[in-house]
Design a protein around this motif. Structure first.
Motif, PDB file in Angstrom:
ATOM      1  N   MET A   1       0.839  -1.195   0.000  1.00  0.00           N
ATOM      2  CA  MET A   1       0.000   0.000   0.000  1.00  0.00           C
ATOM      3  C   MET A   1       0.877   1.249   0.000  1.00  0.00           C
ATOM      4  SD  MET A   1      -3.001  -0.631   2.793  1.00  0.00           S
ATOM      5  CE  MET A   1      -4.149  -1.998   2.685  1.00  0.00           C
ATOM      6  N   LYS A   2       0.327   2.322  -0.534  1.00  0.00           N
ATOM      7  CA  LYS A   2       0.984   3.605  -0.349  1.00  0.00           C
ATOM      8  C   LYS A   2       0.848   4.015   1.121  1.00  0.00           C
ATOM      9  CE  LYS A   2       0.422   5.330  -5.044  1.00  0.00           C
ATOM     10  NZ  LYS A   2      -0.127   6.406  -5.909  1.00  0.00           N
ATOM     11  N   LYS A   3       1.796   4.803   1.595  1.00  0.00           N
ATOM     12  CA  LYS A   3       1.828   5.127   3.017  1.00  0.00           C
ATOM     13  C   LYS A   3       0.557   5.849   3.468  1.00  0.00           C
ATOM     14  CE  LYS A   3       6.849   5.246   3.541  1.00  0.00           C
ATOM     15  NZ  LYS A   3       8.023   6.055   3.921  1.00  0.00           N
ATOM     16  N   MET A   4       0.076   6.792   2.669  1.00  0.00           N
ATOM     17  CA  MET A   4      -1.113   7.528   3.078  1.00  0.00           C
ATOM     18  C   MET A   4      -2.346   6.626   3.084  1.00  0.00           C
ATOM     19  SD  MET A   4      -2.403  10.158   4.335  1.00  0.00           S
ATOM     20  CE  MET A   4      -0.922  11.153   4.296  1.00  0.00           C
ATOM     21  N   ARG A   5      -2.427   5.693   2.142  1.00  0.00           N
ATOM     22  CA  ARG A   5      -3.555   4.764   2.139  1.00  0.00           C
ATOM     23  C   ARG A   5      -3.521   3.890   3.385  1.00  0.00           C
ATOM     24  NH1 ARG A   5      -5.033   0.097  -2.375  1.00  0.00           N
ATOM     25  NH2 ARG A   5      -6.987  -0.548  -1.388  1.00  0.00           N
ATOM     26  N   SER A   6      -2.321   3.496   3.794  1.00  0.00           N
ATOM     27  CA  SER A   6      -2.192   2.707   5.017  1.00  0.00           C
ATOM     28  C   SER A   6      -2.638   3.519   6.237  1.00  0.00           C
ATOM     29  CB  SER A   6      -0.742   2.249   5.195  1.00  0.00           C
ATOM     30  OG  SER A   6      -0.556   1.636   6.458  1.00  0.00           O
ATOM     31  N   ILE A   7      -2.266   4.798   6.276  1.00  0.00           N
ATOM     32  CA  ILE A   7      -2.671   5.655   7.393  1.00  0.00           C
ATOM     33  C   ILE A   7      -4.192   5.758   7.461  1.00  0.00           C
ATOM     34  CG2 ILE A   7      -2.617   8.020   8.287  1.00  0.00           C
ATOM     35  CD1 ILE A   7      -0.033   6.557   8.750  1.00  0.00           C
ATOM     36  N   MET A   8      -4.834   5.945   6.311  1.00  0.00           N
ATOM     37  CA  MET A   8      -6.287   6.072   6.301  1.00  0.00           C
ATOM     38  C   MET A   8      -6.955   4.767   6.718  1.00  0.00           C
ATOM     39  SD  MET A   8      -6.312   9.157   5.679  1.00  0.00           S
ATOM     40  CE  MET A   8      -8.077   9.286   5.909  1.00  0.00           C
ATOM     41  N   LYS A   9      -6.366   3.642   6.350  1.00  0.00           N
ATOM     42  CA  LYS A   9      -6.912   2.357   6.792  1.00  0.00           C
ATOM     43  C   LYS A   9      -6.764   2.215   8.305  1.00  0.00           C
ATOM     44  CE  LYS A   9      -6.747  -2.615   5.917  1.00  0.00           C
ATOM     45  NZ  LYS A   9      -6.138  -3.703   5.125  1.00  0.00           N
ATOM     46  N   LEU A  10      -5.655   2.678   8.844  1.00  0.00           N
ATOM     47  CA  LEU A  10      -5.456   2.605  10.293  1.00  0.00           C
ATOM     48  C   LEU A  10      -6.379   3.570  11.033  1.00  0.00           C
ATOM     49  CD1 LEU A  10      -1.560   2.268  10.499  1.00  0.00           C
ATOM     50  CD2 LEU A  10      -3.291   0.496  10.772  1.00  0.00           C
ATOM     51  N   CYS A  11      -6.834   4.635  10.363  1.00  0.00           N
ATOM     52  CA  CYS A  11      -7.856   5.504  10.981  1.00  0.00           C
ATOM     53  C   CYS A  11      -9.113   4.694  11.267  1.00  0.00           C
ATOM     54  CB  CYS A  11      -8.179   6.679  10.063  1.00  0.00           C
ATOM     55  SG  CYS A  11      -6.912   7.965   9.999  1.00  0.00           S
ATOM     56  N   GLY A  12      -9.486   3.813  10.324  1.00  0.00           N
ATOM     57  CA  GLY A  12     -10.639   2.948  10.548  1.00  0.00           C
ATOM     58  C   GLY A  12     -10.400   1.972  11.682  1.00  0.00           C
ATOM     59  N   LYS A  13      -9.186   1.437  11.762  1.00  0.00           N
ATOM     60  CA  LYS A  13      -8.844   0.527  12.856  1.00  0.00           C
ATOM     61  C   LYS A  13      -8.945   1.248  14.202  1.00  0.00           C
ATOM     62  CE  LYS A  13      -7.059  -3.394  14.431  1.00  0.00           C
ATOM     63  NZ  LYS A  13      -7.728  -4.698  14.274  1.00  0.00           N
ATOM     64  N   LEU A  14      -8.427   2.472  14.249  1.00  0.00           N
ATOM     65  CA  LEU A  14      -8.496   3.251  15.482  1.00  0.00           C
ATOM     66  C   LEU A  14      -9.942   3.523  15.876  1.00  0.00           C
ATOM     67  CD1 LEU A  14      -7.296   5.048  17.720  1.00  0.00           C
ATOM     68  CD2 LEU A  14      -7.206   6.910  16.044  1.00  0.00           C
ATOM     69  N   ALA A  15     -10.779   3.887  14.913  1.00  0.00           N
ATOM     70  CA  ALA A  15     -12.187   4.163  15.215  1.00  0.00           C
ATOM     71  C   ALA A  15     -12.868   2.939  15.807  1.00  0.00           C
ATOM     72  CB  ALA A  15     -12.914   4.623  13.946  1.00  0.00           C
ATOM     73  N   ARG A  16     -12.594   1.756  15.265  1.00  0.00           N
ATOM     74  CA  ARG A  16     -13.215   0.535  15.787  1.00  0.00           C
ATOM     75  C   ARG A  16     -12.703   0.216  17.187  1.00  0.00           C
ATOM     76  NH1 ARG A  16     -12.560  -0.566  10.301  1.00  0.00           N
ATOM     77  NH2 ARG A  16     -10.546  -1.576  10.584  1.00  0.00           N
ATOM     78  N   ILE A  17     -11.423   0.489  17.434  1.00  0.00           N
ATOM     79  CA  ILE A  17     -10.864   0.236  18.772  1.00  0.00           C
ATOM     80  C   ILE A  17     -11.504   1.165  19.801  1.00  0.00           C
ATOM     81  CG2 ILE A  17      -8.770   0.456  20.169  1.00  0.00           C
ATOM     82  CD1 ILE A  17      -7.178  -0.546  17.766  1.00  0.00           C
ATOM     83  N   LEU A  18     -11.601   2.450  19.473  1.00  0.00           N
ATOM     84  CA  LEU A  18     -12.151   3.415  20.422  1.00  0.00           C
ATOM     85  C   LEU A  18     -13.617   3.129  20.729  1.00  0.00           C
ATOM     86  CD1 LEU A  18     -10.583   6.774  19.136  1.00  0.00           C
ATOM     87  CD2 LEU A  18      -9.839   5.364  21.062  1.00  0.00           C
TER      88      LEU A  18
END
Length: 423
Positions: A384-401
Motif C-alpha cells: 500500500m501507499k503510506k497515506m492509504r495505510s494511514i487512512m486504513k489505520l484511521c478505521g482501525k483506530l475508530a473501531r478500537i475506540l
C-alpha cells in the motif's frame, strides 16, 4: 458485526409514520422560517416566520399545535440545518418540550433544492420546505444529547484552537520583529522562543541598548529572569553583534512598544493555553472509559479530548464505521458501467473530528508498537501507499475506540497485530 449504512437509512425512513407532522426550519440569526408537510410530502399549512426568542418559539409551538389539530396528527418531528450556533437555542427549547429534533446536512440541502420546482432559486421559505422533504425521506441524523462532560470538552477544544492561533500569531510576529530590528540575534540563539532569547528581548529590546553593556552587566541582568544564564561566551557575542547590527534604527520607541505588547500577548496566550489544557485533563478524568484509552501508548489527552468533544459519547455508536461516517472518513466510490473511478474519503462530516482522528493515528504509528507493525505490514507486504495505510489505520483506530467505549474493556495489544504476526 457488519455495519450497514443502508439499514440505518431504512430505520430513519420507517420512523416517519402517517401520524407525523414533519417540520423544516430554515435557521437564521434573528428570524427563522418554518414549513410543514405530512408523511407523503404534501405541504400542510402556510409558512411561519418567527423570531429567535421566547415569544417566537411560543409562536412556533402554537403553529405546530394548530396544524396537528387541523389535520388530526399526533406526532411531530422537527428538522433543521446546524447553521453556525444559531440553531442551538431553538433546538434545546424544542427538545425540552418533548419534540424530536433532527439535523440535516447543509450540503444535501443545497443538492436537493431543485427537487420541488426544478429551478435553482433560493429563499428561506423554499429552504425550509426542502429541509422538511429531506426529513420525510429519511435524510437526517438524530440530534443526540450528550452528557455535560463531552459538551465541556467541545467548548474547551474550541477555546484551545483559538488560543493556539494566538500563540502562533504572536510567535510569527516576534520572529518578524527580530528580522527587522535585530536579525543577528539568530546567530546567538537558534531558537528565538527559548528562555535566553526571550529574556534578552525583554531586558534589551534594541541592539543600541545591548551594545552599551559589558558582558558581566548582561549576565547580571539575565540572572534576574533566568535561574541558569546563557554564559559569558554568548554575552560577548551578543554585544559584539549588537554593535554592528544592520537592523532598523528608526522609530526605536515604536518598535520597543510593539515588542512589549507582542511579548505580553505571547505570555497571556501561553498562560491561557496551560489553563485550558489543565481543565481538559480534569474533565477527561470524569469520563469512565477515558482512563483506559489514555493508557494506550500514543494517545494524548488533547487528541482524545478532541475526538470525544466532537463525537460525544462513543458508546452511542453501534460500530467504528459509524464514527468514520460521522467524521467524513468513510470511502466514497464513483463508477458507472465499465468505468470505475478512484475511491476517496467522502469528507461529509465534522472536519475537526477528522483532524483529531488523523492526528491520533499518526501519533500511534510513530509511538505504538502494534500500529507501527500494522503500518509496516500494509506498506511492505500489502504494497500500500503510506497515506492509504494511514487512512486504513484511521478505521482501525475508530473501531478500537468505539469497542473500548461500548464494552468498557482495556486495550488488548494482541488483537491489533497483523494476522501473520499474531499467528
Amino acid at each position: 458485526m457488519k455495519f450497514k449504512s443502508q439499514a440505518r437509512q431504512n430505520q430513519l425512513i420507517e420512523k416517519i409514520t402517517a401520524e407525523h407532522l414533519v417540520i423544516g426550519i430554515d435557521i437564521a440569526q434573528q428570524t427563522h422560517v418554518a414549513r410543514a408537510v405530512n408523511f407523503r410530502g404534501i405541504v400542510v399549512g402556510n409558512p411561519l416566520s418567527f423570531s429567535n426568542d421566547e415569544d417566537g418559539f411560543h409562536n412556533l409551538l402554537q403553529w405546530v399545535q394548530r396544524l396537528q389539530t387541523a389535520h388530526h396528527l399526533t406526532a411531530a418531528i422537527v428538522g433543521m440545518e446546524p447553521t453556525g450556533h444559531y440553531w442551538l437555542n431553538v433546538s434545546r427549547w424544542l427538545s425540552e418540550r418533548q419534540f424530536e429534533v433532527v439535523l440535516v446536512n447543509p450540503h444535501l440541502v443545497k443538492k436537493n433544492k431543485e427537487n420541488r420546482d426544478n429551478t435553482p432559486s433560493k429563499s428561506d421559505k423554499k429552504d425550509a420546505l426542502v429541509i422538511a422533504d429531506m426529513v420525510k425521506n429519511g435524510y437526517y441524523s438524530i440530534a443526540r444529547t450528550t452528557p455535560e462532560a463531552f459538551t465541556e470538552l467541545r467548548v474547551l477544544l474550541s477555546n484551545r484552537d483559538f488560543v493556539v492561533k494566538r500563540v502562533v500569531s504572536a510567535k510569527n510576529q516576534i520572529h518578524r520583529w527580530v528580522d527587522v530590528v535585530f536579525p543577528e540575534l539568530r546567530q546567538v540563539f537558534k531558537n528565538l522562543m527559548g528562555v535566553g532569547s526571550l529574556a534578552t528581548l525583554r531586558l534589551f529590546p534594541t541592539p543600541a541598548e545591548l551594545s552599551e553593556l559589558q558582558p558581566q552587566d548582561l549576565i547580571q541582568r539575565w540572572k534576574s529572569l533566568m535561574k541558569r544564564h546563557c554564559g559569558e561566551r554568548k554575552a560577548r557575542a551578543l554585544i559584539a553583534l549588537a554593535g554592528r547590527s544592520v537592523g532598523s534604527r528608526q522609530a526605536e520607541q515604536a518598535y520597543k512598544l510593539h515588542l512589549k505588547q507582542l511579548l505580553a500577548e505571547y505570555d497571556l496566550a501561553c498562560a491561557q493555553l496551560k489553563d485550558v489544557e489543565r481543565e481538559i485533563v480534569s474533565v477527561l478524568e470524569r469520563i469512565p472509559f477515558a482512563k483506559s484509552m489514555l493508557a494506550v501508548k500514543g494517545i494524548s489527552a488533547i487528541s482524545l479530548a478532541g475526538i470525544l468533544g466532537e463525537a460525544g459519547d462513543l458508546s452511542g455508536f453501534v460500530h467504528g464505521n459509524a464514527l468514520l461516517r460521522h467524521a467524513g472518513l468513510n470511502l466514497a466510490e464513483a463508477s458507472s458501467g465499465k468505468w470505475t473511478g478512484q475511491m476517496k474519503i467522502s469528507k461529509r462530516g465534522r472536519s475537526r473530528l477528522r483532524r483529531f482522528i488523523f492526528m491520533m493515528t499518526m501519533s500511534l504509528v510513530m509511538n505504538n508498537p502494534e500500529f507501527q507493525a500494522m503500518h509496516a505490514y500494509n506498506v511492505n507486504v500489502k504494497k500500500m501507499k503510506k497515506m492509504r495505510s494511514i487512512m486504513k489505520l484511521c478505521g482501525k483506530l475508530a473501531r478500537i475506540l468505539v469497542g473500548m467505549a461500548r464494552t468498557g474493556q482495556a486495550y488488548i495489544p494482541q488483537k491489533t497485530r497483523p494476522l501473520q504476526q499474531a499467528a
